[in-house]
Enzyme design. Sequence first.
Site, short mmCIF file in Angstrom:
data_model
loop_
_atom_site.label_atom_id
_atom_site.label_comp_id
_atom_site.label_asym_id
_atom_site.label_seq_id
_atom_site.Cartn_x
_atom_site.Cartn_y
_atom_site.Cartn_z
N ASP A 278 -2.48 19.34 5.03
CA ASP A 278 -3.48 18.68 5.87
C ASP A 278 -3.00 17.32 6.38
OD1 ASP A 278 -3.61 17.15 3.61
OD2 ASP A 278 -5.76 17.39 3.27
N ASP B 81 -1.55 14.24 -1.76
CA ASP B 81 -2.63 14.65 -2.68
C ASP B 81 -2.11 14.74 -4.11
OD1 ASP B 81 -1.25 17.13 -2.70
OD2 ASP B 81 -2.34 17.75 -0.90
N ASN C 173 -1.03 20.65 0.60
CA ASN C 173 -1.82 21.70 1.25
C ASN C 173 -1.78 21.65 2.78
OD1 ASN C 173 -3.28 19.42 1.60
ND2 ASN C 173 -5.22 20.22 0.87
N ASP D 117 2.18 15.73 0.32
CA ASP D 117 1.07 16.60 0.73
C ASP D 117 1.37 18.02 0.27
OD1 ASP D 117 -0.96 17.94 2.03
OD2 ASP D 117 -0.02 17.81 4.01
N GLU E 64 -4.55 -7.78 -10.43
CA GLU E 64 -4.05 -8.29 -9.15
C GLU E 64 -4.65 -9.69 -9.01
OE1 GLU E 64 -4.02 -7.32 -4.38
OE2 GLU E 64 -5.79 -7.01 -5.58
N ASP F 61 -7.94 -4.38 -9.27
CA ASP F 61 -7.93 -4.88 -7.90
C ASP F 61 -8.66 -6.23 -7.80
OD1 ASP F 61 -7.35 -3.99 -5.07
OD2 ASP F 61 -9.48 -4.39 -4.88
C1 NOJ Z 1 -6.26 -5.39 -2.85
C2 NOJ Z 1 -5.68 -4.04 -2.56
O1 NOJ Z 1 -4.38 -3.99 -3.07
C3 NOJ Z 1 -5.74 -3.86 -1.08
O2 NOJ Z 1 -5.03 -2.73 -0.65
C4 NOJ Z 1 -7.19 -3.78 -0.68
O3 NOJ Z 1 -7.29 -3.75 0.72
C5 NOJ Z 1 -7.97 -5.00 -1.19
N1 NOJ Z 1 -7.64 -5.37 -2.53
C6 NOJ Z 1 -9.43 -4.70 -1.17
O4 NOJ Z 1 -9.72 -3.78 -2.19
#
Ligand code: NOJ
Length: 631
Positions: free
Chosen positions: A93, A97, A91, A89, A331, A277
Amino acid sequence: MFDRHRLLLFIKRAGTSCPPLDAPTSCVDHSPVKPPSLTTIALALAILAPMAPIQAETPAPAPTLINGYQPTWWKEAVVYQVYPRSFKDSNGDGIGDIPGITSKLDYLKKLGVNVIWLSPHYDSPNADNGYDIRDYRKVMAEFGTMADFDKMLAGIKQRHMRLIVDLVVNHTSDEHHWFVESRKSKDNPYRDFYFWRDGKPGPTGPDGKPTTLPPNNDPSFFSGSAWQFDPTTSQYYLHYFAVKQPDLNWDNPKVREEVYSLMRFWLDKGVDGFRMDVIPLISKNPAFPDLTPDQLHNYGNAYANGPRMHDYLQEMNRNVMAKYDVMTVGEALGISLEQTPLIVGDNRHELNMIFNFDAIRSNRVGRDFKPADLATLKAIYTRHAEVLDTHSWDTVFLSNHDNPRIVSTFGDDSPEFRVPSAKLLATMLLTLHGTPFLYQGDELGMTNYPFKAIGDFDDIEVKNAHKANVVTGKVNEDVFIANLRHTSRDNSRTPMQWDTSTNGGFTTAAKPWLAENPNYTQINAAAEVSDPNSIYNYTAKLIALRRVHQAFVYGDYKDLDPENKSIFIYTRTLGTESYLVVLNFSSGPVAYTLPTSLKVDSLVISNLDTTNLITSTLNLAGWEARIYKLQ
Ligand code: NOJ
């Protein structure tokens, strides 16, 4: 035809010691970077213009294979995942970031990693910490501005590292303007960007009115049904994850065009690729039949591999990736090892690599924890070597933001063995076959968090599961929390431990967004960077070793003793160069007699100060790791 890649390569290499063109893309230059001058750019254009027709007639010679593999920079990379919310972080908060990341680039450079994977940095209401994107072309305000992003990217390039960003396009946030429009009416132009279906007729409600049930029995990964009723149009929309994460309809070509366009936006900025993802979920069977009882046991598998998944990945490749020098890693939820070559095979033109979850989830039965065991892990790595040939590149990883800490899961985080076991795991990850992915804090040996109560967690997955299982009385609260201590994603999301100051130097705020692990006073970067024997410095040595010896990248892998329950011993061999890796995956000493056929030349590295190293019987201490060069 204009060859964009060659032009970029030329410009990138101007001012470095790398050969300008037609050299392997993995050339690493260590001289200070000079930005390309206008003359360089003009020269590049001048060179490339007349070259184009010649190139079309005379294809460039194929690069020399190494042990059957086509060498590329992403095969030789060591990737480090940054979870921005928890990294640094700047700043005050309480939230990590982008300027915070920029301030730590030298720390990463010194470690030796050369690709950074940044978890989502886009505008998001944070129902799932950024994996619910509201605007793909905007930086999350809590993380900074686009100017901050550009500065970070420039800092990464200046240090000869690369950046890949998260591509989250199975779903958006329900606050994305596509969904805001989509839910307005059945004839809205964005209606078909998502999946809307009528419910099934349900029983009569207490008020005597008819009710509806979800269109089918698909469960959400975050508990409950994957369908949410929306009163505006009295239809349900699909969300495999949170209610606030509606799934995009990839069968709509306009959705695909939008995705390709946003990918180009980031690639044109200079990012070097994507971690994708839950990418195997993008294609759905639009009929949405009920899952069978068998499929319900592992609905992730049922959701993956939809009818047009490969078509869409190939189209994405043709439209986007093929035009840039990028790295892609999917993934691969629900993709078996056997199906892997269909996505990553180099004749498939889909993705470069995927994450298979067989190893990282070898400590689970369903969602429940079971201790990891070496025999299972070894069998998995052997299967990988058997199934993936020289045309299908692999990844190696045992941690990320969705899994608990590596040392607490696969090592031993007790005070006695935390350091050696974290080093042993680093030895393994950096010498196995495939591109290694390290997660922030692994290099410090950060551990799981001592969770005590549901209030300690932030993760929506946990909160929803608590409501669905504990609040309803299906699962005992203590049993639930005890399991989460080993499995919760929040274990790896606690802030980075930079030093011994309040909140581990992560933030100057009174309270970070998620509590710092109280062990930051002993485990922190400041202490480790200055200690030559630390996990950080040991990891740096291993990364350097991998960079120098291509045997660790392209060499053959052979497990020499698959049945052994505590010793993992394998070779990596490239031509005449061969290395032996010996790992004692137990806390007790082991006297291990080497096969007589092995002739040890020298000790390359060890995670302990061990004497009497080159003997036919190795006296290994608990969690000892050694790498030998063989004759
Ligand atoms: C896989 C991601 O790595 C995870 O963190 C996320 O919750 C789910 N996909 C949904 O996007």
